[in-house]
Motif scaffolding. Structure first.
Motif, short mmCIF file in Angstrom:
data_model
loop_
_atom_site.label_atom_id
_atom_site.label_comp_id
_atom_site.label_asym_id
_atom_site.label_seq_id
_atom_site.Cartn_x
_atom_site.Cartn_y
_atom_site.Cartn_z
N ASN A 1 -7.79 121.40 -17.99
CA ASN A 1 -7.84 122.86 -17.88
C ASN A 1 -7.01 123.25 -16.67
O ASN A 1 -7.54 123.59 -15.62
CB ASN A 1 -9.29 123.34 -17.74
N PRO A 2 -5.69 123.20 -16.80
CA PRO A 2 -4.83 123.24 -15.62
C PRO A 2 -4.73 124.61 -14.96
O PRO A 2 -4.95 125.66 -15.58
CB PRO A 2 -3.47 122.80 -16.16
N ALA A 3 -4.35 124.55 -13.70
CA ALA A 3 -3.97 125.76 -12.98
C ALA A 3 -2.66 126.28 -13.55
O ALA A 3 -1.91 125.55 -14.21
CB ALA A 3 -3.83 125.46 -11.50
N LYS A 4 -2.38 127.54 -13.28
CA LYS A 4 -1.11 128.15 -13.67
C LYS A 4 -0.56 128.88 -12.45
O LYS A 4 -0.99 130.00 -12.14
CB LYS A 4 -1.30 129.11 -14.84
N PHE A 5 0.37 128.24 -11.77
CA PHE A 5 0.93 128.78 -10.54
C PHE A 5 2.19 129.58 -10.87
O PHE A 5 3.24 129.02 -11.17
CB PHE A 5 1.26 127.67 -9.56
N TYR A 6 2.08 130.91 -10.82
CA TYR A 6 3.26 131.77 -10.99
C TYR A 6 3.89 131.97 -9.63
O TYR A 6 3.19 132.14 -8.62
CB TYR A 6 2.86 133.11 -11.59
N PHE A 7 5.24 131.98 -9.57
CA PHE A 7 5.88 132.11 -8.26
C PHE A 7 7.15 132.94 -8.33
O PHE A 7 7.82 133.05 -9.36
CB PHE A 7 6.18 130.74 -7.66
N ASN A 8 7.47 133.55 -7.18
CA ASN A 8 8.76 134.18 -6.92
C ASN A 8 9.31 133.57 -5.64
O ASN A 8 8.57 133.40 -4.65
CB ASN A 8 8.64 135.69 -6.73
N SER A 9 10.60 133.27 -5.63
CA SER A 9 11.25 132.70 -4.45
C SER A 9 12.54 133.45 -4.18
O SER A 9 13.30 133.74 -5.11
CB SER A 9 11.54 131.21 -4.66
#
Length: 275
Positions: free
Chosen positions: A119-127
């Motif tokens: 049940n994984p994490a979902k890391f959304y990102f902006n760089s």
């Protein structure tokens, strides 16, 4: 890493639906066990998602010509999935759903893990590119006092959570936050605006399975729409409005890059000018 090139507003007037989606829409952001990155030449922002079923490291590619990803960049991360952790040069940062993390320029080893790989994490990102190092800061959503905006009569009652902004968590140029629409509300950022000095990326999530958002873009007198589904994002150039209406309520993360960091730097568009 996928590359997206800038588009002139005069050209976009003639785009088909398929061309609009190809240039601006970002799909399949969370693939279990993979990292998805889209590099936009609009202010050189990178948007993407990391869904770890085993530890995943943030890797630099030839597209940024760096020894490591954050050599000349900064990054903002918001977890929209199950609990997980981000390891930054040996320091561990647990993130539950909608907790965030800012990592400044110079961090060399960044690794993402899920507490439960099934049940994984979902890391959304902006760089964004950076020229100065600011401290790495964990951002607890429970510690953010949201701004309440809109009204039920206009179908836009919402709360604005500011994660990375001047006077809060400091950065070189990245500004990032989250907007949560109350049940029964469907409109975001309407009346609409542009900000010629900054581009933006919207990431929509927490949509019901059959719901969609009609995201509005384009110049005020030449608007277009793109149909967006759950956990998809869209690139918004500085010359474009960025607004939308859903078939139900939803949440979205906004990230900005460009000339300044002023949240209220907006060129408001009168409703009478929209076409």
């Amino acid at each position: 890493m996928e590359i997206r090139y800038p588009s002139h507003p005069q050209d976009v007037k003639r785009y088909t639906t398929d061309q609009l989606r190809k240039d601006f829409l970002i799909q399949e952001i969370f693939v279990p066990g993979e990292t998805k990155m889209v590099y936009s030449h609009f202010d050189r922002i990178i948007a993407g998602g990391i869904c770890p079923t085993a530890p995943l490291a943030l890797e630099a590619g030839k597209e940024i010509a760096a020894d490591f990803f954050l050599q000349r960049r900064e990054i903002g991360i918001i977890n929209i999935g199950a609990p997980g952790k981000v390891l930054v040069d040996g320091a561990e940062y647990p993130l539950k759903k909608t907790d965030g993390l800012y990592i400044g320029m110079g961090a060399q080893k960044v690794t993402f893990t899920s507490d439960d790989p099934s049940n994984p994490a979902k890391f959304y990102f902006n760089s964004t590119p950076a020229h100065k190092t600011y401290p790495t800061v964990k951002i607890l959503v429970d510690n953010i006092v949201p701004a309440a905006l809109g009204s039920i009569s206009q179908s836009n009652e919402r709360k604005i959570y500011k994660y990375i902004v001047p006077g809060g968590v400091e950065s070189c140029q990245l500004v990032m936050g989250m907007t949560v629409l109350a049940p029964g509300n469907m409109w975001n950022s309407m009346p609409c605006h542009t900000h010629e000095r900054r581009m933006e990326v919207y990431f929509y999530f927490d949509l019901a399975p059959e719901s969609v958002v009609f995201h509005l873009m384009g110049e005020p007198g030449e608007t277009r729409h793109v149909v967006i589904r759950n956990e998809e994002a869209i690139i918004s150039p500085s010359w474009s409005i960025h607004s939308g209406v859903g078939t139900g309520n939803y949440t979205f993360i906004w990230g900005m890059a460009g000339e300044n960091q002023k949240f209220d730097d907006m060129d408001h568009i009168p409703m009478s000018c929209l076409k």
